[in-house]
Design an enzyme around this catalytic site. Structure first.
Site: not given
Length: 557
Positions: A66, A109, A176, A204, A206, A248
């Site tokens: 990812d 996660h 998670d 930042r 996520d 975010e």
């Protein structure tokens, strides 16, 4: 060790942030992957562009299922990208130029390859087992929709080693973390401290929204989710007094205020509401979406700051638009049958694709972004109008290598094209032979140079960060005008989203002799208490005046 603040803790309010992926930015060793040294070598470009802060997307060891958001080790650098020493060199080189560094941090996660998960699945008596969420009775376990509904049919996956199901809101290879577990929160704080000690200027965070959602068999949650954010802020500021947290959190508008914790939690929050409304409004040549965005957004002045953006490295999410506009936008940019539509919520197109390669419209959108209150965040490549590669899977379409020149591999790498992390865009109107930095640097009217001038204008106008925003009600509907007042000075900005010329008159109390053009080519005429704009298609202009009748040099309050 607590590092002293180089600037006031609210430095981010005046900053322009540039988001990049190390893997696709610049390759210095010829292996086809961008590397940290490659970012060091391009700091001069970023400095020249005028940005103040670089947001690095994940560069940690990862199986890259990812794009690095499946972290396998929070304390390292992926060996394909460099070393911790390289990272420290980057931070120091950036700081020498006055550039800040934000790094992505993923606490919702981990990867299934993280040592925590490997220990958790192997031994249910291990403390690491409780770092995650498990069930042996998946039928009676709590369920909710998965964030990637096209790829995952739920939030529970079976692990053969543990002989249990584990909970995941994202992909099944991203279990998670149980942030309700104090041991997990201790780990989070130690990770933050580690990177701050290496010199980063903030994080930042996520998936801040999913991180505190109820999880697991019994829907375990933190009784006060905001407490977690406040504790993170406390750790960050005690370690480095001018470091910041950017969240975010694509939550509902009425919930957004809580992420700021009245000044005790996140410093900034990505503005998904303005993102969808601004980009859509500019595309359909109508300003009602902008008006609606400011109507539904909570007032966070005094304790928070929006991080505004046009595109990011994920899908262009349309969910914050009202129902009818959502469906219209989906079809406008390409409907259900279009290969760009993803996850039932957005398009995997770059800004240039959304605007059909129209550099005037792209510049207009950036002018709006940079002239509105909030911290502007630019996506690497948007400043030259790069396009997406829809042949790549899902969101990888917008993650192609930076197009530096019309040389081999767009000047990104000397490697064989088959060895590149992602292929360069080498065909069509967005191919690197047509769209690249080198060509645009030497063209005064290029998109790159227009955006550089807009960034310069942003830095000249302190009103944007500290002033009072007002939006006059004007006709025609295609024209957006806003003004920002601060201690006798006023910034008046007009933007024409139409494909035809438009004229609009608004009240303006700064005399002509105290008013100067800051940015844009739009024509204007200042009368007695008014200003009339004559704007060509996709034209814009910023004016800065003094209502006290004094001429104030640009850049001074």
């Amino acid at each position: 060790m607590t590092r002293p603040a180089l600037d006031p803790p609210d430095w981010y309010r005046d900053a322009v942030v540039y988001s990049l992926d190390v893997k696709t930015f610049n390759d210095t060793d010829g292996d086809g992957w961008g590397d940290i040294q490659g970012v060091v070598d391009r700091l001069g470009y970023l400095d020249g562009l005028g940005v103040d802060c670089i947001w690095l997307r994940p560069f940690y060891p990862s199986p890259l299922n990812d794009n690095g958001y499946d972290v396998a080790d929070y304390y390292g650098v992926d060996s394909r990208l460099g070393t911790l020493g390289d990272f420290v060199d980057l931070v120091e080189a950036a700081h020498e130029r006055g550039l800040r560094i934000l790094v992505d941090m993923v606490f919702n996660h981990t990867s299934v390859e993280h040592s925590w998960f490997q220990r958790a699945r192997a031994d249910e008596t291990s403390k690491y087992h409780d770092y995650y969420l498990w069930t042996r009775d998946v039928e009676s376990a709590y369920k909710r929709g998965n964030i990637f509904p096209e790829y995952e049919d739920g939030v529970w996956s079976y692990d053969e080693v543990a002989d249990k199901h584990y909970y995941h809101q994202f992909y099944s290879h991203q279990p998670d973390l149980n942030v309700a577990n104090p041991e997990v929160r201790r780990e989070i704080h130690e990770i933050l401290e580690f990177w701050l000690e290496l010199g980063v200027d903030g994080f930042r965070i996520d998936a801040a929204h999913p991180m505190t959602e109820p999880k697991g068999h019994d829907a375990i949650g933190i009784e006060d989710p905001d407490w977690l954010y406040r504790e993170m802020k406390k750790t960050v500021r005690e370690t480095k007094s001018d470091a910041v947290l950017l969240a975010e959190a694509d939550d509902q508008p009425e919930e957004l205020h809580r992420y700021f914790g009245e000044g005790e939690a996140f410093d900034m929050l990505f503005n998904f509401v303005l993102n969808s409304h601004l980009v859509y409004g500019v595309a359909v040549e109508d300003t009602w979406p902008l008006h609606r965005a400011f109507e539904v957004l909570p007032d966070v002045s005094g304790y928070g700051q929006w991080a505004n953006f046009l595109r990011n490295h994920d899908e262009f999410n349309l969910l914050k638009l009202p129902h009818e506009a959502f469906h219209h936008a989906k079809d406008f940019f390409g409907g259900d049958g279009d290969e760009s539509w993803l996850f039932g919520r957005g398009h995997r197109l770059r800004l240039a694709d959304l605007y059909a390669g129209d550099h005037d419209r792209i510049a207009l959108a950036h002018s709006l972004l940079l002239s509105l209150p909030g911290t502007p965040v630019l996506l690497s490549g948007d400043e030259i109008g790069m396009g997406a590669d829809l042949d790549l899977p899902e969101r990888e379409s917008v993650r192609t290598p930076m197009q530096w020149s019309d040389n081999r591999n767009a000047g990104f790498s000397s490697a064989d094209p088959d060895d590149l992390y992602n292929p360069v865009v080498d065909e069509g109107e967005f191919g690197y032979d047509r769209i690249n930095v080198a060509d645009q640097l030497t063209d005064a009217d290029s998109l790159l140079n227009r955006i550089e001038r807009l960034i310069d204008a942003r830095h000249l106008c302190s009103e944007i960060s500290d002033g009072h925003l007002s939006v006059p009600d004007v006709d025609p509907k295609e024209v957006w005008v806003h003004r920002i007042d601060q201690s006798g000075t006023v910034l008046l900005c007009a933007h024409n989203t139409a494909s035809e010329e438009r004229q609009v008159t608004v009240g303006f109390d700064a005399p002509d002799e105290t008013t100067a053009r800051v940015a844009g080519d739009g024509d204007y005429e200042i009368g007695e208490g008014t200003c009339t704009f004559d704007l060509a298609p996709c034209d814009y202009v910023w004016l800065r005046g003094d209502t006290r009748g004094e001429r104030v040099p640009l850049g001074e309050p």
